[in-house]
Design an enzyme around this catalytic site. Sequence first.
Site, PDB file in Angstrom:
ATOM      1  N   ASP A  62     -52.397  45.222  10.512  1.00  0.00           N
ATOM      2  CA  ASP A  62     -51.298  46.185  10.492  1.00  0.00           C
ATOM      3  C   ASP A  62     -50.244  45.869  11.542  1.00  0.00           C
ATOM      4  OD1 ASP A  62     -52.922  47.404   8.597  1.00  0.00           O
ATOM      5  OD2 ASP A  62     -52.372  49.412   9.252  1.00  0.00           O
TER       6      ASP A  62
ATOM      7  N   CYS B  75     -61.054  45.959  11.198  1.00  0.00           N
ATOM      8  CA  CYS B  75     -59.738  46.579  11.370  1.00  0.00           C
ATOM      9  C   CYS B  75     -59.387  47.576  10.274  1.00  0.00           C
ATOM     10  CB  CYS B  75     -58.686  45.499  11.547  1.00  0.00           C
ATOM     11  SG  CYS B  75     -58.867  44.669  13.159  1.00  0.00           S
TER      12      CYS B  75
ATOM     13  N   LYS C 233     -57.860  48.890   7.395  1.00  0.00           N
ATOM     14  CA  LYS C 233     -58.172  49.247   6.007  1.00  0.00           C
ATOM     15  C   LYS C 233     -59.468  48.621   5.525  1.00  0.00           C
ATOM     16  CE  LYS C 233     -54.309  51.204   6.439  1.00  0.00           C
ATOM     17  NZ  LYS C 233     -54.065  50.648   7.775  1.00  0.00           N
TER      18      LYS C 233
ATOM     19  N   CYS D 221     -57.789  46.329  18.126  1.00  0.00           N
ATOM     20  CA  CYS D 221     -56.905  46.724  19.231  1.00  0.00           C
ATOM     21  C   CYS D 221     -57.522  47.852  20.051  1.00  0.00           C
ATOM     22  CB  CYS D 221     -55.540  47.106  18.691  1.00  0.00           C
ATOM     23  SG  CYS D 221     -54.648  45.691  18.006  1.00  0.00           S
TER      24      CYS D 221
ATOM     25  N   GLU E 178     -46.677  52.465   7.801  1.00  0.00           N
ATOM     26  CA  GLU E 178     -46.776  53.105   9.108  1.00  0.00           C
ATOM     27  C   GLU E 178     -45.432  53.085   9.821  1.00  0.00           C
ATOM     28  OE1 GLU E 178     -51.452  52.272  10.178  1.00  0.00           O
ATOM     29  OE2 GLU E 178     -49.918  51.100  11.184  1.00  0.00           O
TER      30      GLU E 178
ATOM     31  N   SER F 285     -49.182  54.673  12.684  1.00  0.00           N
ATOM     32  CA  SER F 285     -50.225  53.854  13.282  1.00  0.00           C
ATOM     33  C   SER F 285     -51.094  54.745  14.150  1.00  0.00           C
ATOM     34  CB  SER F 285     -49.584  52.761  14.133  1.00  0.00           C
ATOM     35  OG  SER F 285     -50.504  52.237  15.061  1.00  0.00           O
TER      36      SER F 285
END
EC number: 4.2.1.9
Length: 565
Positions: free
Chosen positions: A80, A121, A123, A194, A447, A473
């Site tokens: 993303d 991550c 999705k 992240c 997002e 996000s």
Amino acid sequence: MRSDTIKKGFDKAPHRSLLKATGVITSSDDYQKPFIGICNSFNELIPGHAHLQELGRIAKNEVRKAGGIPFEFNTIGVCDGIAMGHIGMRYSLASRELIADSVETVVEAHRLDGIVCIPNCDKITPGMMMAALRVNIPVIFVSGGPMKAGHTPDGKTVDLISVFEAVGRHSTAEITDGELQTIEENACPGCGSCSGMFTANSMNCLSEALGLALPGNGTILASDPRRNELVKEASRKIIDLVRSNTRPRDILSRKALLNAFALDFAMGGSTNTILHTLAIANEAELDFDFSELNALSAKTPYICKVSPATMAVHIEDVDRAGGVSAILLELSKIDGLLDLSAPTVSGKTLGENIAGAEIKDEKVIRTIDNPYSATGGLAVLYGNLAPQGAVVKTGAVSPSMMRHTGPAKVFDCQDDAIKGIMEDIIKPGDVVVIRYEGPKGGPGMPEMLSPTSAIMGRGLGDSVALITDGRFSGGSRGACIGHVSPEAAENGPIAALKNGDMITIDIPARTISVDLSTEAINERIALLPVFEPKIKKGYLARYAQLVTSACTGAILKTSPYCEPK
């Protein structure tokens, strides 16, 4: 075993011949063992997935040692962060359905007996989970783990959101080119999802509360040796689950879903978790409605504040402080909030899983007697602007913006909004409206991290709100209200807004409204042209025709549960 369909009997000689050709089958004894899919999402485009090839190797070795035959296959993934701010972001949410469909296809076509899912991550975790519940064979999830937070040479803690916000600060000359580069080079120090309570880590934490992953799944760092040990343990457990025929729908019940939402509210998870968990509930055939969330949030205290709500705490700190188990144990002190009898893939109940946990740092995980707020870090707002609801991450909203009234500044796409913010069209007090970015209108419900980061970076976070039929996000912070339903492309009230309309957001009251009568809204909508799809070929064109509202999880029109109530 399901796999007997492709390996037992004289008529399956061609199947066995092909299986032997893979090199995975090494003797005739292997046909007596369960076939386990290692559903990996390794790729070199996503930092959260770049290390998953090694985890797949570990999983295969452990499955074989435990008495199974492992077959690894991969599915796609989208980063993303890299997809942000361009056409790629329209593919992000839509990729969830591709992932679910692809996993279903491989599992059903090859009659696998069980699956070890290795996502990480945004999705990928919900996509795999949707598939697992759809095929309903034994499954266990073990994610790749979170990234460490970064640190600049002067000791400042930074993460990916620091970089996005630094772009806004750079545009106002608050920081120099060199300072921006320093943040860029230090924010993401290595592999892993992240480092904040963004969507990936939110979903991987929720996997524990849902009962589909082992304790530690959501918080043990990607770089921590304990992550490899967790993969080994999960890979052994799948054999137990296959032998006992414990399937995901035996685990993911309504009570497990409520446990997960309670954790979500206690940690102020990404607003995307609501979207994904509703989609997961649909696959489990659980009749769960968007409108039920506020009642649960009202009795769930917000006790663990993590980036982006505060830069002082990242997922590594949550792990050090006791992890998801410590948070759940603390929440269990509230009568009736959690159902500790819920089964899990560990073979134990949720209560048994968390029994030995403890809060090791009350600065990171607070007690229920000392919460950040008495109610959860997420909320659903209703009103004449969002009759079917909108979502806000309350834990990341400054106190001054919990109630706000201001004039609308309306943009029909994200790019125009970013330009308006950067060119100082947006003033303190404004309500930025970004519409035609919903599941159908986007398409793909992109997002809005770039505009929210620009607002924060330009010093407007305590005076400007943003509402959209798109989404945010997990790293967005501020008065960001997303998932406005119905969306503009479906002639929702957000499509009727004009510049200067006065919008009132009252988060404590859970309302969002525009100072227009129902008649005025309907008159404006009646004059609108028929929505023209932005993309007319390829996957996104098909997706736009099939996708439903955000208030139902943006699932596709294949289910009796997909119509808003």
